[in-house]
Design an enzyme around this catalytic site. Structure first.
Site, PDB file in Angstrom:
ATOM      1  N   ASP A  97       0.810  -1.219   0.000  1.00  0.00           N
ATOM      2  CA  ASP A  97       0.000   0.000   0.000  1.00  0.00           C
ATOM      3  C   ASP A  97       0.846   1.273   0.000  1.00  0.00           C
ATOM      4  O   ASP A  97       0.343   2.360   0.267  1.00  0.00           O
ATOM      5  CB  ASP A  97      -0.934   0.008   1.217  1.00  0.00           C
ATOM      6  CG  ASP A  97      -0.176  -0.038   2.542  1.00  0.00           C
ATOM      7  OD1 ASP A  97       1.074  -0.088   2.517  1.00  0.00           O
ATOM      8  OD2 ASP A  97      -0.832  -0.021   3.603  1.00  0.00           O
TER       9      ASP A  97
ATOM     10  N   CYS B 135       4.671   0.001   3.031  1.00  0.00           N
ATOM     11  CA  CYS B 135       5.220  -1.302   3.431  1.00  0.00           C
ATOM     12  C   CYS B 135       6.608  -1.211   4.048  1.00  0.00           C
ATOM     13  O   CYS B 135       6.922  -1.989   4.954  1.00  0.00           O
ATOM     14  CB  CYS B 135       5.210  -2.263   2.246  1.00  0.00           C
ATOM     15  SG  CYS B 135       5.970  -1.602   0.753  1.00  0.00           S
TER      16      CYS B 135
ATOM     17  N   HIS C 224       8.074  -2.817  -3.477  1.00  0.00           N
ATOM     18  CA  HIS C 224       7.513  -3.472  -2.284  1.00  0.00           C
ATOM     19  C   HIS C 224       8.582  -4.071  -1.367  1.00  0.00           C
ATOM     20  O   HIS C 224       9.598  -4.597  -1.826  1.00  0.00           O
ATOM     21  CB  HIS C 224       6.547  -4.578  -2.704  1.00  0.00           C
ATOM     22  CG  HIS C 224       5.820  -5.187  -1.554  1.00  0.00           C
ATOM     23  ND1 HIS C 224       4.961  -4.460  -0.751  1.00  0.00           N
ATOM     24  CD2 HIS C 224       5.849  -6.433  -1.031  1.00  0.00           C
ATOM     25  CE1 HIS C 224       4.490  -5.243   0.199  1.00  0.00           C
ATOM     26  NE2 HIS C 224       5.015  -6.436   0.049  1.00  0.00           N
TER      27      HIS C 224
END
Length: 271
Positions: free
Chosen positions: A88, A91, A265
């Site tokens: 989101d 992270c 991510h």
């Protein structure tokens, strides 16, 4: 009788109110779509997952995706488990926060050092010009989590706290503020790494403090330095070579937190 001329539809001039309404409707449609995507991500991914066997990564890529399959195999030589975080944009901070607090359950000496630094951090931010009233609740939540660890909470209860949206987001906000504060304190050093002709303060206001903004090297360096916690990131992408690329922030330090980075991510790694 002459045929009636078809009535021409009156056209609105460019830049009219109707054009503005259309643009607004388009913007709202995009926002609604983004909200739906975020809701789908939220349903499918907890903010922080249970600890999983690292082998789950193999299933995320096609069997004939030799680059990633080989790099996961290499990663498996160094790590055994992974804990995933929700993709989101927050992270990195969530992964860092959980990983270090979980480790502090078994390191009372580092816990006391970390607690002292964290307690003083609000005062440091206020002295830089951050408004105490604005940051107080976020700092309180951060300290509450540290005190939860000090009381020897279980990993399951710590995980539950990190999966409580408001608690978890307040922690992220405070870690973002700490990152921003450090970047601005050391602006003479960091200004050389910021693109687009922006000042360090502008960069922080646009790329560090807002929620859901992704993190890069500069964010990691700043947070690691702000809290004196060494972070090792294993970079895994489609670059050549069958190994992940480890980077330690700051260089030469002894890592306390281990993270896996795949484009856009971060997840938590365990030996």
């Amino acid at each position: 009788m002459a045929a009636e001329e078809p009535q021409q539809q009156k056209q609105e001039p460019l830049g009219s109110d109707s054009e503005g309404v259309n643009c607004l409707a388009y913007d709202e449609a995009i926002m609604a779509q983004q909200d739906r995507i975020q809701q789908e991500i939220a349903v499918q991914n907890p903010l922080v997952s249970e600890r999983l066997e690292l082998s789950v990564l193999y299933k995320e890529y096609a069997e004939d995706d030799n680059i990633y399959q080989q790099k996961i195999k290499d990663l498996h030589k160094k790590y055994s488990y992974i804990r995933k975080t929700r993709p989101d944009g927050n992270c990195f901070y969530r992964a860092f926060g959980f990983s270090h607090l979980e480790a502090l359950l078994d390191d009372s000496k580092e816990l006391q050092r970390f607690k002292a630094v964290s307690a003083k951090s609000k005062e440091d931010l206020v002295s830089q010009g951050f408004t105490e009233f604005t940051i107080e609740d976020f700092h309180n939540t951060f300290m509450d989590l540290i005190e939860q660890v000090e009381k020897q909470t279980s990993v399951a209860d710590l995980l539950a706290s990190f999966n409580d949206q408001s608690t978890s987001d307040y922690l992220v906000v405070y870690l973002r503020l700490l990152t921003s504060g450090y970047l601005q304190r050391e602006s003479k050093f960091f200004e050389h790494f910021i693109e687009g002709g922006r000042t360090v303060k502008e960069f922080c206001q646009q790329e560090v403090e807002p929620m859901c903004k992704e993190s890069d090297h500069i964010h990691i360096i700043a947070l690691a330095q702000a809290l004196s916690v060494s972070i090792q990131v294993e970079y895994m992408d489609r670059g050549e070579g069958g190994t992940t690329n480890p980077h330690i922030f700051p260089e030469g330090s002894e890592p306390k937190v281990y993270l896996l980075y795949r484009p856009g991510h971060y997840d938590i790694l365990y030996k």
